[in-house]
Motif scaffolding. Structure first.
Motif: not given
Length: 327
Positions: A251-253, A258-259, A262-265, A316-318
């Motif tokens: 979903l982040g992609r 932004p990174a 995506r970490r929050t997700l 992973l989400f850098a």
């Protein structure tokens, strides 16, 4: 040594394990006091829910929808993809109603407190986490009956649909929720209210430890009976965490986040609202005691999983940290 709240939250899993061990020891030593422990559990659980809900910015619900891409990704993940994952994983469990109901109860409910804590610790976007939390809370309470009916049918109706028990459990959730909303309004208008809200931020961890102690003390027999089931549900809960990471990545992609978001997700999909469903599980009829044990066990697996998330998610989400900063 001075203990700050963040340190307490980092080490909470060990406090919970100690509380469960102490509860089992106390319950084994004083089996006749089980009814007393259970009667104490309900007011402590109500206070825990109130202290937790106070930290949710319920009056800031419109803020959740200002970042349309993040909101769409978060809601799609929490209320479509992760429920589908929970249903699929539940098919691997033995066809025991208490086991499946306990697992689905906890896996269908997005978290409203650990989510924010671990987002902060894991370099996610805390402002987005705070903004989406009221929507997560209100939608999960509205959608849970539909999910259970869809996934379990008459099985869920038999456990939750009759008598006054579900109403009692829902009352235990709704009353603290209303009081928390009134407290937030007071906190916005008066310094004394804001000071109370800040003090209550310390309460959820020790209160949850006390809740776990009382559950263990009141239900020693249920815990012992459910122990053989725990290795069965462990792979399901671990697989759920892996799918949460996968959903966050996809979903982040797809939404071009932004990174940090995506970490929050990842933390949002991985954490569940175990103590909010505890009143429902505790109100289940005889024969469903294992559901409570399954929910408590999931919360411990999740906390240990979040320790691993803190190590892996930032890697992973850098990406561009500035892009993930609150705007």
């Amino acid at each position: 040594m001075f203990l700050d709240r963040l340190t307490l939250e980092r080490r909470q899993v060990w406090l919970y394990l100690l509380a469960i061990a102490a509860g089992l020891a106390i319950g084994s030593a004083f089996p006749a006091a089980a009814a007393t422990f259970e009667s104490l559990l309900w007011p402590v659980l109500a206070l825990l829910l109130y202290a937790t809900f106070v930290q949710v910015p319920l009056l800031e619900l419109p803020a959740a929808f200002r970042d349309h891409r993040f909101t769409a990704a978060a809601l799609l993940g929490n209320f479509v993809l992760m429920p589908l994952a929970a249903w699929a994983l539940a098919q691997w469990l033995p066809p025991q109603p208490a086991l499946r109901l306990g697992a689905l109860l906890v896996l269908l409910m997005p978290c409203t407190d650990w989510f924010i804590t671990f987002t902060q610790l894991g370099r996610g976007d805390t402002s987005r986490a705070l903004a989406i939390t009221p929507a997560n809370l209100l939608l999960q309470l509205a959608l849970l009956p539909f999910y259970l009916w869809l996934m379990l049918g008459s099985e869920a109706a038999a456990a939750l649909g009759g008598g006054e028990l579900p109403a009692t459990a829902l009352l235990l959730i709704v009353v603290p929720l209303v009081l928390a909303t009134l407290t937030e309004r007071w906190a916005q208008a008066r310094p004394a209210g804001a000071a109370l809200r800040d003090r209550l931020a310390w309460f959820p961890v020790p209160l949850l430890a006390l809740v776990l102690l009382l559950i263990a003390a009141a239900q020693v027999g249920a815990v012992r009976s459910a122990l053989p089931l725990l290795p069965v549900v462990l792979p399901v809960f671990l697989a759920y965490l892996a799918l949460a990471l996968l959903a966050a990545a996809l979903l982040g992609r797809a939404f071009g986040l932004p990174a940090a978001r995506r970490r929050t997700l990842a933390f949002g999909f991985g954490t569940r609202n175990s103590f909010v469903v505890l009143p429902l599980a505790l109100a289940l009829p005889a024969g469903y005691e294992a559901a409570v044990v399954v929910i408590v066990f999931q919360s411990l697996v999740e906390l240990l999983g979040m320790v691993a998330f803190l190590h892996w998610v930032p890697r992973l989400f850098a990406g561009d940290e500035a892009a993930g900063a609150p705007s």
